[in-house]
Design an enzyme around this catalytic site. Sequence first.
Site, mmCIF file in Angstrom:
data_model
loop_
_atom_site.group_PDB
_atom_site.id
_atom_site.type_symbol
_atom_site.label_atom_id
_atom_site.label_comp_id
_atom_site.label_asym_id
_atom_site.label_seq_id
_atom_site.Cartn_x
_atom_site.Cartn_y
_atom_site.Cartn_z
ATOM 1 N N HIS A 83 0.702 -1.190 0.041
ATOM 2 C CA HIS A 83 -0.163 0.059 0.010
ATOM 3 C C HIS A 83 0.911 1.211 -0.059
ATOM 4 O O HIS A 83 2.142 1.355 0.474
ATOM 5 C CB HIS A 83 -1.016 -0.013 1.175
ATOM 6 C CG HIS A 83 -1.683 -1.285 1.234
ATOM 7 N ND1 HIS A 83 -2.008 -1.666 2.628
ATOM 8 C CD2 HIS A 83 -2.355 -2.132 0.586
ATOM 9 C CE1 HIS A 83 -2.900 -2.600 2.418
ATOM 10 N NE2 HIS A 83 -3.034 -3.037 0.909
ATOM 11 N N TYR A 98 2.850 1.332 14.318
ATOM 12 C CA TYR A 98 3.485 1.939 13.235
ATOM 13 C C TYR A 98 3.122 3.523 13.369
ATOM 14 O O TYR A 98 2.072 3.828 13.714
ATOM 15 C CB TYR A 98 3.583 1.629 12.020
ATOM 16 C CG TYR A 98 2.577 1.473 11.180
ATOM 17 C CD1 TYR A 98 1.579 0.459 11.621
ATOM 18 C CD2 TYR A 98 1.956 2.210 9.979
ATOM 19 C CE1 TYR A 98 0.532 -0.027 11.048
ATOM 20 C CE2 TYR A 98 0.883 1.949 9.359
ATOM 21 C CZ TYR A 98 -0.117 0.706 9.799
ATOM 22 O OH TYR A 98 -1.257 0.596 9.119
#
Length: 183
Positions: free
Chosen positions: A64, A133
């Site tokens: 992505h 993240y």
Amino acid sequence: MGKITVETCDIEGLKIITPTVFGDERGYFMETYNYNDYKAAGIDMEFVQDNQSASKKGVLRGLHFQINYPQDKLVRVVSGEVFDVAVDLRPGSKTYGKWFGVLLSAENKKQFFIPKNFAHGFIVLSDYAEFAYKCTDFYHPNDEGGLAWNDPDIGVEWPIPEGMELTISEKDQKWGGIKELKK
Ligand SMILES: Cc1cn([C@H]2C[C@H](O)[C@@H](COP(=O)(O)OP(=O)(O)O[C@H]3O[C@H](C)C(=O)[C@H](O)[C@H]3O)O2)c(=O)[nH]c1=O
């Protein structure tokens, strides 16, 4: 006080960071991000969004990227183990289309810094993995781009053990190859 060690690879901009882990009889402590240490390592951006996802063995999320709102990402594994992959999509990059992968785990505590304009994904190798993240731009749901995880023109060598069943979202099964992207 946390010190980090930084490794680079042949794709400029990608960094693998290992924090200092302070172990004692209770367990361990580590600083998972520190502006000053990361700035000294060339990671001097403002992270505006933290994400976390959990996946079972064989889940593959990716590849992505956000098109108009690209995100730098600082990714790590809180539990389990994944093989994490970044693909260089930076316009004009001499390593455009090249991929790099790294094993991230709760065990090795490694973090992977992925600059803007890379495609990103990972496959879960442990029974279960939690992935956390930091991103330098917000989620823009209508701005998502993607690449087929198995695009032969990228040639990612995913370490898929014999017999592992893959779980890939409908969306991720539909992405095209890098040749279909406008540079
Ligand atoms: C990415 C994202 C998703 N969502 C919502 C949208 C969906 O309802 C749900 C699952 O989204 P998605 O299937 O896109 O999640 P992943 O497949 O893990 O996507 C991520 O996978 C790879 C590994 C990445 O690097 C990106 O951060 C991101 O694309 O979370 C949000 O609300 N905010 C977000 O920032």
